[in-house]
Design a protein around this motif. Structure first.
Motif, PDB file in Angstrom:
ATOM      1  N   MET A 180       0.845  -1.201   0.000  1.00 57.11           N
ATOM      2  CA  MET A 180       0.000   0.000   0.000  1.00 57.11           C
ATOM      3  C   MET A 180       0.876   1.245   0.000  1.00 57.11           C
ATOM      4  N   ALA A 181       0.436   2.287  -0.707  1.00 51.44           N
ATOM      5  CA  ALA A 181       1.225   3.505  -0.807  1.00 51.44           C
ATOM      6  C   ALA A 181       1.414   4.161   0.540  1.00 51.44           C
ATOM      7  N   ASP A 182       0.401   4.005   1.454  1.00 55.17           N
ATOM      8  CA  ASP A 182       0.525   4.698   2.729  1.00 55.17           C
ATOM      9  C   ASP A 182       1.539   4.041   3.657  1.00 55.17           C
ATOM     10  N   GLU A 183       2.102   2.913   3.254  1.00 53.61           N
ATOM     11  CA  GLU A 183       3.157   2.289   4.046  1.00 53.61           C
ATOM     12  C   GLU A 183       4.497   2.986   3.830  1.00 53.61           C
ATOM     13  N   LEU A 184       4.622   3.733   2.767  1.00 57.99           N
ATOM     14  CA  LEU A 184       5.857   4.446   2.451  1.00 57.99           C
ATOM     15  C   LEU A 184       5.491   5.877   2.082  1.00 57.99           C
ATOM     16  N   ILE A 185       5.798   6.798   2.982  1.00 54.61           N
ATOM     17  CA  ILE A 185       5.443   8.202   2.793  1.00 54.61           C
ATOM     18  C   ILE A 185       6.726   9.008   2.631  1.00 54.61           C
ATOM     19  N   PHE A 186       6.744   9.843   1.632  1.00 58.17           N
ATOM     20  CA  PHE A 186       7.911  10.638   1.260  1.00 58.17           C
ATOM     21  C   PHE A 186       7.599  12.110   1.470  1.00 58.17           C
ATOM     22  N   TYR A 187       8.339  12.743   2.372  1.00 60.32           N
ATOM     23  CA  TYR A 187       8.188  14.172   2.655  1.00 60.32           C
ATOM     24  C   TYR A 187       9.300  14.911   1.918  1.00 60.32           C
ATOM     25  N   THR A 188       8.909  15.906   1.131  1.00 59.93           N
ATOM     26  CA  THR A 188       9.905  16.546   0.276  1.00 59.93           C
ATOM     27  C   THR A 188       9.452  17.930  -0.152  1.00 59.93           C
ATOM     28  N   ASN A 189      10.329  18.610  -0.825  1.00 62.27           N
ATOM     29  CA  ASN A 189      10.049  19.791  -1.625  1.00 62.27           C
ATOM     30  C   ASN A 189      10.837  19.574  -2.912  1.00 62.27           C
ATOM     31  N   PRO A 190      10.237  19.784  -4.080  1.00 61.58           N
ATOM     32  CA  PRO A 190      10.962  19.472  -5.320  1.00 61.58           C
ATOM     33  C   PRO A 190      12.215  20.311  -5.523  1.00 61.58           C
ATOM     34  N   MET A 191      12.304  21.439  -4.843  1.00 58.42           N
ATOM     35  CA  MET A 191      13.508  22.270  -4.926  1.00 58.42           C
ATOM     36  C   MET A 191      14.362  22.036  -3.683  1.00 58.42           C
ATOM     37  N   SER A 192      14.782  20.793  -3.518  1.00 60.18           N
ATOM     38  CA  SER A 192      15.566  20.426  -2.344  1.00 60.18           C
ATOM     39  C   SER A 192      16.351  19.160  -2.637  1.00 60.18           C
ATOM     40  N   ARG A 193      17.105  18.706  -1.634  1.00 65.40           N
ATOM     41  CA  ARG A 193      17.797  17.427  -1.746  1.00 65.40           C
ATOM     42  C   ARG A 193      16.819  16.265  -1.824  1.00 65.40           C
ATOM     43  N   GLY A 194      15.548  16.559  -1.649  1.00 65.95           N
ATOM     44  CA  GLY A 194      14.544  15.524  -1.847  1.00 65.95           C
ATOM     45  C   GLY A 194      14.602  14.904  -3.230  1.00 65.95           C
ATOM     46  N   GLN A 195      15.184  15.603  -4.193  1.00 63.28           N
ATOM     47  CA  GLN A 195      15.338  15.033  -5.530  1.00 63.28           C
ATOM     48  C   GLN A 195      16.193  13.767  -5.502  1.00 63.28           C
ATOM     49  N   ILE A 196      17.133  13.705  -4.574  1.00 65.18           N
ATOM     50  CA  ILE A 196      17.959  12.498  -4.446  1.00 65.18           C
ATOM     51  C   ILE A 196      17.088  11.311  -4.062  1.00 65.18           C
ATOM     52  N   VAL A 197      16.256  11.511  -3.052  1.00 62.89           N
ATOM     53  CA  VAL A 197      15.408  10.427  -2.567  1.00 62.89           C
ATOM     54  C   VAL A 197      14.337  10.080  -3.593  1.00 62.89           C
ATOM     55  N   ARG A 198      13.820  11.063  -4.295  1.00 66.50           N
ATOM     56  CA  ARG A 198      12.858  10.784  -5.361  1.00 66.50           C
ATOM     57  C   ARG A 198      13.469   9.819  -6.375  1.00 66.50           C
ATOM     58  N   TRP A 199      14.696  10.086  -6.771  1.00 64.65           N
ATOM     59  CA  TRP A 199      15.372   9.198  -7.721  1.00 64.65           C
ATOM     60  C   TRP A 199      15.484   7.796  -7.128  1.00 64.65           C
ATOM     61  N   MET A 200      15.888   7.713  -5.862  1.00 64.54           N
ATOM     62  CA  MET A 200      16.025   6.407  -5.224  1.00 64.54           C
ATOM     63  C   MET A 200      14.676   5.675  -5.190  1.00 64.54           C
ATOM     64  N   LEU A 201      13.628   6.381  -4.866  1.00 60.91           N
ATOM     65  CA  LEU A 201      12.306   5.765  -4.819  1.00 60.91           C
ATOM     66  C   LEU A 201      11.885   5.248  -6.193  1.00 60.91           C
ATOM     67  N   GLU A 202      12.190   6.004  -7.222  1.00 60.33           N
ATOM     68  CA  GLU A 202      11.844   5.561  -8.569  1.00 60.33           C
ATOM     69  C   GLU A 202      12.666   4.337  -8.980  1.00 60.33           C
ATOM     70  N   GLU A 203      13.892   4.255  -8.513  1.00 60.13           N
ATOM     71  CA  GLU A 203      14.699   3.067  -8.779  1.00 60.13           C
ATOM     72  C   GLU A 203      14.145   1.859  -8.016  1.00 60.13           C
ATOM     73  N   VAL A 204      13.687   2.076  -6.795  1.00 56.96           N
ATOM     74  CA  VAL A 204      13.124   0.995  -5.983  1.00 56.96           C
ATOM     75  C   VAL A 204      11.865   0.433  -6.641  1.00 56.96           C
ATOM     76  N   GLY A 205      11.024   1.337  -7.126  1.00 53.82           N
ATOM     77  CA  GLY A 205       9.827   0.903  -7.836  1.00 53.82           C
ATOM     78  C   GLY A 205       8.644   0.551  -6.961  1.00 53.82           C
ATOM     79  N   ALA A 206       8.736   0.739  -5.655  1.00 55.53           N
ATOM     80  CA  ALA A 206       7.611   0.467  -4.758  1.00 55.53           C
ATOM     81  C   ALA A 206       6.680   1.674  -4.726  1.00 55.53           C
ATOM     82  N   PRO A 207       5.389   1.469  -4.535  1.00 55.29           N
ATOM     83  CA  PRO A 207       4.470   2.611  -4.442  1.00 55.29           C
ATOM     84  C   PRO A 207       4.746   3.447  -3.208  1.00 55.29           C
ATOM     85  N   TYR A 208       4.579   4.742  -3.334  1.00 53.75           N
ATOM     86  CA  TYR A 208       4.802   5.643  -2.195  1.00 53.75           C
ATOM     87  C   TYR A 208       3.894   6.852  -2.329  1.00 53.75           C
TER      88      TYR A 208
END
Length: 210
Positions: A1-29
């Motif tokens: 379920m997507a609510d099992e993995l929640i990502f807190y970010t701002n697109p103009m931040s280092r959150g872009q690093i984690v976004r990339w990692m999440l997309e590589e993982v491929g799990a819903p978030y």
């Protein structure tokens, strides 16, 4: 379920690093966008990250902050994605993941703030000097497709993000080894997907009146 993995970010931040990692993982978030000086400082988010900074993730009720830690955590939490070497072959993986998160990050930040350690200070500073940190980083990726072995890993997400960002914004000088390493990573589907999401969010934010 997507609510099992929640990502807190701002697109103009280092959150872009984690976004990339999440997309590589491929799990819903689920993504929660926070604002600087507003929702990042709300009590609800400070309970997740007392620093009031992004990114952070909550996975099955457990909080992880700090980009390198999140990358390493996600690689272990989702082993089917194949983003971490075998536990018996992680020397380079840990070494360069945390070298980029420690000395390289510190050296670039110090330079940005106009801090140039003298010879005595370089002995005390973990990064020594920006030049020393960048030379070591160059040596880690020169002639290689990936920083830790023959396969792409979470270390490449973090190291690659530092180099990619640095080349784009001039905080890391252009060197052939840096350019060659970054070019290969930019072709990954996960990188492209993450950039598309964050760029769309940035455009949306910029189009919305303050």
């Amino acid at each position: 379920m997507a609510d099992e993995l929640i990502f807190y970010t701002n697109p103009m931040s280092r959150g872009q690093i984690v976004r990339w990692m999440l997309e590589e993982v491929g799990a819903p978030y689920e993504t929660k966008i926070l604002g600087y000086g507003t929702s990042m400082k709300d009590a609800a988010y400070l309970a997740i990250n007392p620093m009031g900074k992004v990114p952070a993730i909550v996975h099955n009720g457990r909080v992880v902050t700090e980009c390198a830690a999140i990358c390493a955590y996600l690689a272990d939490a989702f082993p089917s994605a194949g983003l971490a070497p075998a536990t018996t072959d992680r020397a380079d993986y840990y070494r360069w993941l945390f070298f980029a998160a420690g000395p390289v990050e510190q050296a670039i930040t110090a330079k940005h703030f106009g801090i140039e350690p003298d010879a005595d200070q370089q002995r005390m500073a973990g990064f020594g000097s920006l030049g020393a940190a960048l030379d070591a980083l160059e040596g880690a990726i020169a002639g290689k497709t990936y920083v830790a072995g023959e396969r792409f890993s979470a270390a490449d997400v973090y190291v690659g993000s530092q180099i990619d960002w640095g080349l784009q914004f001039g905080t890391i000088p252009s060197r052939p080894a840096f350019e060659a390493y970054a070019v290969g990573l930019r072709e990954r589907a996960g990188y492209k997907a993450a950039k598309a999401i964050d760029n769309a969010l940035i455009a949306e934010m910029q189009a919305t009146p303050a």
